[in-house]
Design a protein around this motif. Structure first.
Motif, PDB file in Angstrom:
ATOM      1  N   VAL A 166       0.288   5.550  -4.365  1.00 12.02           N
ATOM      2  CA  VAL A 166      -0.369   6.596  -3.598  1.00 12.02           C
ATOM      3  C   VAL A 166      -1.679   6.987  -4.268  1.00 12.02           C
ATOM      4  CG1 VAL A 166      -0.222   9.000  -2.841  1.00 12.02           C
ATOM      5  CG2 VAL A 166       1.744   7.478  -2.561  1.00 12.02           C
ATOM      6  N   ARG A 167      -1.643   7.073  -5.604  1.00 14.39           N
ATOM      7  CA  ARG A 167      -2.844   7.471  -6.350  1.00 14.39           C
ATOM      8  C   ARG A 167      -3.989   6.489  -6.142  1.00 14.39           C
ATOM      9  NH1 ARG A 167      -3.457  10.255 -11.228  1.00 14.39           N
ATOM     10  NH2 ARG A 167      -1.694  11.489 -10.482  1.00 14.39           N
ATOM     11  N   VAL A 168      -3.699   5.203  -6.097  1.00 12.20           N
ATOM     12  CA  VAL A 168      -4.753   4.195  -5.941  1.00 12.20           C
ATOM     13  C   VAL A 168      -4.990   3.830  -4.469  1.00 12.20           C
ATOM     14  CG1 VAL A 168      -4.297   3.253  -8.223  1.00 12.20           C
ATOM     15  CG2 VAL A 168      -3.157   2.235  -6.246  1.00 12.20           C
ATOM     16  N   LYS A 169      -4.394   4.621  -3.563  1.00 12.71           N
ATOM     17  CA  LYS A 169      -4.606   4.448  -2.115  1.00 12.71           C
ATOM     18  C   LYS A 169      -4.135   3.086  -1.601  1.00 12.71           C
ATOM     19  CE  LYS A 169      -8.564   7.613  -2.155  1.00 12.71           C
ATOM     20  NZ  LYS A 169      -7.742   8.756  -1.748  1.00 12.71           N
ATOM     21  N   ALA A 170      -3.062   2.576  -2.172  1.00 10.94           N
ATOM     22  CA  ALA A 170      -2.510   1.293  -1.716  1.00 10.94           C
ATOM     23  C   ALA A 170      -1.876   1.405  -0.337  1.00 10.94           C
ATOM     24  CB  ALA A 170      -1.485   0.784  -2.723  1.00 10.94           C
ATOM     25  N   THR A 171      -1.618   2.630   0.124  1.00 11.76           N
ATOM     26  CA  THR A 171      -1.013   2.819   1.438  1.00 11.76           C
ATOM     27  C   THR A 171      -2.057   2.831   2.555  1.00 11.76           C
ATOM     28  OG1 THR A 171      -1.093   5.226   1.148  1.00 11.76           O
ATOM     29  CG2 THR A 171       0.939   4.106   0.501  1.00 11.76           C
ATOM     30  N   ASP A 172      -3.335   2.823   2.199  1.00 11.93           N
ATOM     31  CA  ASP A 172      -4.377   2.767   3.229  1.00 11.93           C
ATOM     32  C   ASP A 172      -4.300   1.437   3.980  1.00 11.93           C
ATOM     33  OD1 ASP A 172      -5.143   5.185   2.256  1.00 11.93           O
ATOM     34  OD2 ASP A 172      -7.082   4.535   1.457  1.00 11.93           O
ATOM     35  N   ILE A 173      -4.640   1.456   5.256  1.00  8.22           N
ATOM     36  CA  ILE A 173      -4.603   0.237   6.063  1.00  8.22           C
ATOM     37  C   ILE A 173      -5.787  -0.659   5.683  1.00  8.22           C
ATOM     38  CG2 ILE A 173      -4.651  -0.737   8.381  1.00  8.22           C
ATOM     39  CD1 ILE A 173      -2.144   0.813   7.743  1.00  8.22           C
ATOM     40  N   PRO A 174      -5.526  -1.878   5.234  1.00 10.61           N
ATOM     41  CA  PRO A 174      -6.615  -2.776   4.846  1.00 10.61           C
ATOM     42  C   PRO A 174      -7.278  -3.410   6.070  1.00 10.61           C
ATOM     43  CG  PRO A 174      -4.529  -3.902   4.589  1.00 10.61           C
ATOM     44  CD  PRO A 174      -4.203  -2.493   5.011  1.00 10.61           C
ATOM     45  N   ASP A 175      -8.441  -3.960   5.862  1.00 12.37           N
ATOM     46  CA  ASP A 175      -9.146  -4.691   6.918  1.00 12.37           C
ATOM     47  C   ASP A 175      -8.450  -6.032   7.120  1.00 12.37           C
ATOM     48  OD1 ASP A 175     -10.921  -5.841   8.666  1.00 12.37           O
ATOM     49  OD2 ASP A 175     -12.449  -6.256   7.144  1.00 12.37           O
ATOM     50  N   THR A 176      -7.929  -6.264   8.314  1.00 13.97           N
ATOM     51  CA  THR A 176      -7.176  -7.499   8.568  1.00 13.97           C
ATOM     52  C   THR A 176      -7.991  -8.533   9.347  1.00 13.97           C
ATOM     53  OG1 THR A 176      -6.182  -6.448  10.515  1.00 13.97           O
ATOM     54  CG2 THR A 176      -4.913  -6.402   8.463  1.00 13.97           C
ATOM     55  N   THR A 177      -9.286  -8.293   9.491  1.00 14.90           N
ATOM     56  CA  THR A 177     -10.113  -9.316  10.125  1.00 14.90           C
ATOM     57  C   THR A 177     -10.264 -10.502   9.177  1.00 14.90           C
ATOM     58  OG1 THR A 177     -12.138  -8.266   9.282  1.00 14.90           O
ATOM     59  CG2 THR A 177     -11.410  -7.649  11.504  1.00 14.90           C
ATOM     60  N   ASP A 178     -10.319 -11.685   9.751  1.00 18.69           N
ATOM     61  CA  ASP A 178     -10.516 -12.928   8.985  1.00 18.69           C
ATOM     62  C   ASP A 178      -9.357 -13.246   8.036  1.00 18.69           C
ATOM     63  OD1 ASP A 178     -13.040 -13.241  10.179  1.00 18.69           O
ATOM     64  OD2 ASP A 178     -13.977 -11.977   8.641  1.00 18.69           O
ATOM     65  N   ILE A 179      -8.157 -12.769   8.345  1.00 18.47           N
ATOM     66  CA  ILE A 179      -7.017 -13.174   7.513  1.00 18.47           C
ATOM     67  C   ILE A 179      -6.479 -14.533   7.978  1.00 18.47           C
ATOM     68  CG2 ILE A 179      -6.375 -10.836   6.858  1.00 18.47           C
ATOM     69  CD1 ILE A 179      -4.177 -10.899   8.956  1.00 18.47           C
ATOM     70  N   PHE A 180      -6.917 -14.932   9.165  1.00 19.36           N
ATOM     71  CA  PHE A 180      -6.622 -16.268   9.668  1.00 19.36           C
ATOM     72  C   PHE A 180      -7.932 -16.910  10.118  1.00 19.36           C
ATOM     73  CE2 PHE A 180      -2.776 -13.762  10.734  1.00 19.36           C
ATOM     74  CZ  PHE A 180      -1.840 -14.464   9.992  1.00 19.36           C
TER      75      PHE A 180
END
Length: 213
Positions: A70-84
């Protein structure tokens, strides 16, 4: 060798309490070891410690892990463009990218520490990113999607344990996460039928079908 930190001046001391909610700081010699040990040694030590300690130690460990994430904001939604990478033509096969690998590591860190709903929220975006893509049988893409299917099942189990442990603060938000994932899985299934492909999220669909929160 990484030089050990000096703790005589507490005003300049690195705050490590986010990793240990109750303790102050690590013993100087232990901290020196942690700073210089390789990753495989640290993993082996942590596994051995947790396996031979009372369950309360594992609970404290995962609680500290969640606090850190939570402290390092790992729960934020990442950018999923270009994952494929889409195929060059409408009928050509797609492939996963290294960006996807990084996101899957984050997802596994989340559900592994007991943050199942946070991981399912990211997984919903990953599943949605497959819509419109095609893949070949026994390809790297198909293997990666099978891994994601397994991740969804494990994340659902983590989320159920999150509920059982009374750690869900907002049940309406939890239901929205489930709905988003269920919609993404269903949309993917409909899309795959259009080109007679193999639906990759069978386990996820079965797990979601009767799950109610």
């Amino acid at each position: 060798m990484v030089a050990p930190q000096q703790y005589t001046d507490t005003s300049g001391m690195t705050d490590t309490r986010d990793a240990r909610p109750v303790l102050g700081h690590v013993n100087l010699m232990v901290d020196t070891f942690i700073a210089n040990a390789n990753l495989e040694d640290l993993r082996a030590i942590v596994r051995g410690l947790l396996a031979t300690s009372p369950p309360s130690v594992a609970s404290a460990f995962t609680a500290a892990a969640r606090q850190r994430l939570v402290r390092v904001k790992a729960t934020d939604i990442p950018d999923t463009t270009d994952i494929f990478v889409a195929g060059s033509t409408d009928n050509s096969a797609s492939a996963p990218t290294e960006k996807l690998d990084g996101i899957l590591i984050r997802i596994r860190t989340l559900y592994g520490s007991g943050m199942g709903f946070a991981s399912l929220k990211v997984l919903a975006r990953v599943v949605s990113a497959t819509i419109g893509l095609r893949w070949e049988e026994d390809s790297a893409m198909e293997d990666k999607l099978a891994n994601i299917d397994a991740d969804i099942s494990q994340a659902i189990q983590s989320a159920k344990e999150e509920i059982d442990s009374n750690r869900v603060a907002d049940f309406q938000e939890a239901r929205e996460v489930i709905h988003e994932l269920r919609t993404a899985v269903n949309d993917c299934q409909i899309d795959v039928k259009k080109w007679d492909g193999a639906f990759p999220f069978e386990r996820a669909a079965a797990s979601l079908e009767y799950w109610r929160v």
